[in-house]
Design a protein around this motif. Structure first.
Motif, short mmCIF file in Angstrom:
data_model
loop_
_atom_site.label_atom_id
_atom_site.label_comp_id
_atom_site.label_asym_id
_atom_site.label_seq_id
_atom_site.Cartn_x
_atom_site.Cartn_y
_atom_site.Cartn_z
N ALA A 10 0.83 -1.20 0.00
CA ALA A 10 0.00 0.00 0.00
C ALA A 10 0.86 1.26 0.00
CB ALA A 10 -0.92 -0.01 1.22
N ALA A 11 1.95 1.24 0.79
CA ALA A 11 2.87 2.39 0.81
C ALA A 11 3.56 2.56 -0.53
CB ALA A 11 3.89 2.21 1.92
N ALA A 12 3.94 1.44 -1.15
CA ALA A 12 4.61 1.51 -2.46
C ALA A 12 3.65 2.06 -3.53
CB ALA A 12 5.12 0.13 -2.85
N ALA B 13 3.84 -7.11 -12.55
CA ALA B 13 3.51 -7.42 -11.17
C ALA B 13 3.50 -8.92 -10.97
CB ALA B 13 2.16 -6.83 -10.78
N GLY B 14 3.60 -9.31 -9.69
CA GLY B 14 3.49 -10.71 -9.34
C GLY B 14 2.03 -11.11 -9.25
N SER B 15 1.68 -11.76 -8.16
CA SER B 15 0.30 -12.24 -8.01
C SER B 15 -0.58 -11.27 -7.23
CB SER B 15 0.31 -13.59 -7.29
OG SER B 15 0.93 -13.47 -6.01
N SER B 16 -0.05 -10.09 -6.92
CA SER B 16 -0.80 -9.17 -6.08
C SER B 16 -1.92 -8.49 -6.85
CB SER B 16 0.14 -8.11 -5.51
OG SER B 16 -0.60 -7.14 -4.80
N ALA B 17 -3.15 -8.69 -6.38
CA ALA B 17 -4.30 -8.02 -6.99
C ALA B 17 -4.36 -6.55 -6.59
CB ALA B 17 -5.59 -8.72 -6.59
N LEU B 18 -3.61 -6.18 -5.53
CA LEU B 18 -3.62 -4.79 -5.08
C LEU B 18 -3.15 -3.85 -6.17
CD1 LEU B 18 -2.12 -5.18 -1.48
CD2 LEU B 18 -4.48 -4.63 -2.07
#
Length: 270
Positions: free
Chosen positions: A17-19, A41-46
């Motif tokens: 979130a900070a990134a 991106a990797g697997s992060s849905a964020l």
């Protein structure tokens, strides 16, 4: 890949979130509308939800992106796991059009320094040896040089530092598993470790790296890389000695010459 499959970043998303906030801030400073952005991106849905208008690819060793097909590439929190960081940077540069922008973020060398020191001291104390337990990450100054090696113009590397607190080393490890950031080094110790090892490491951690409330603290250093693909319109440094105007004239002031002194000369009273 196994770590990412087991991860649940939504339950430990403070670093991501900070990134994301920092990347959005940096993009907001650029006076340009990007029409062909790419997210690595990797697997992060964020990250996908934060940048829904971006084309998204996974961070494979060979990036599945077209040559010069994008005007912006964001590499999201996975460069620290790349086997070939320079190769990833070069591929990102090749995916950019001339005067395209690259923004990357990753964990830096100060990340989990407390955990690394505590585990090392515990293992030496109990076994007399060391095994790789926390992956080493690059320092900011080294990453700036890697950006130059990859062929980026106007490279910048900077960082922010986050500090989190935990009840124990076991709670920290649980968060790292949820983040998908536990040990994946090829040379890691493959056998199960005795619980005594981590009990001693927890004692060392609490003795040296705890806050006023008695909770252990953990450092997460986020490094951000920014660079442009070369273009003739970009600023270029002048050749040394090519200045045609004195600095004193530009500042509209007088130039005062200092007396020449020998800084190594010592008097009898010194």
């Amino acid at each position: 890949m196994r770590q990412r499959q087991r991860a649940n970043i939504a339950e430990a998303d403070f670093a991501h979130a900070a990134a994301i906030d920092e990347v959005e801030y940096r993009l907001g400073l650029v006076n340009r509308a990007f029409t062909k952005p790419l997210l690595v991106a990797g697997s992060s849905a964020l990250w996908c939800s934060a940048f829904p208008e971006f084309e998204t690819i996974t961070d494979e060793e060979t990036l599945a992106c077209a040559l010069r097909g994008h005007d912006l590439v964001v590499h999201a929190m996975s460069l620290h796991w790349a086997n070939d960081v320079v190769g990833q940077l070069i591929q990102a540069r090749n995916a950019l059009q001339p005067d395209g922008l690259f923004v990357g973020c990753m964990f830096g060398g100060e990340t989990l320094q407390e955990l690394r020191k505590s585990l090392s001291e515990a293992e030496i104390r109990l076994t007399g040896g060391l095994s790789p337990r926390v992956a080493m990450a690059a320092e900011v100054r080294d990453l700036g040089q890697l950006m130059q090696r990859a062929g980026f113009a106007l490279p910048v590397a900077d960082k922010i530092t986050l500090t989190a607190s935990y009840e124990s080393i076991f709670h920290l490890a649980h968060d790292l598993r949820r983040m998908g950031e536990t040990n994946a080094l090829a040379l890691r110790k493959r056998s199960f470790e005795k619980k005594e090892m981590f009990r001693v490491a927890d004692e060392i951690y609490k003795e040296h790296f705890s806050d006023e409330a008695g909770r252990i603290v953990a450092t997460f250093e986020l490094v951000f890389l920014t660079g442009w693909t070369p273009h003739e319109s970009q600023q270029k440094p002048l050749r040394p000695g090519s200045a045609e105007t004195r600095l004193a004239d530009a500042l509209k002031t007088d130039e005062i010459r200092l007396p020449e002194t020998n800084m190594f000369k010592q008097s009898g009273d010194d």
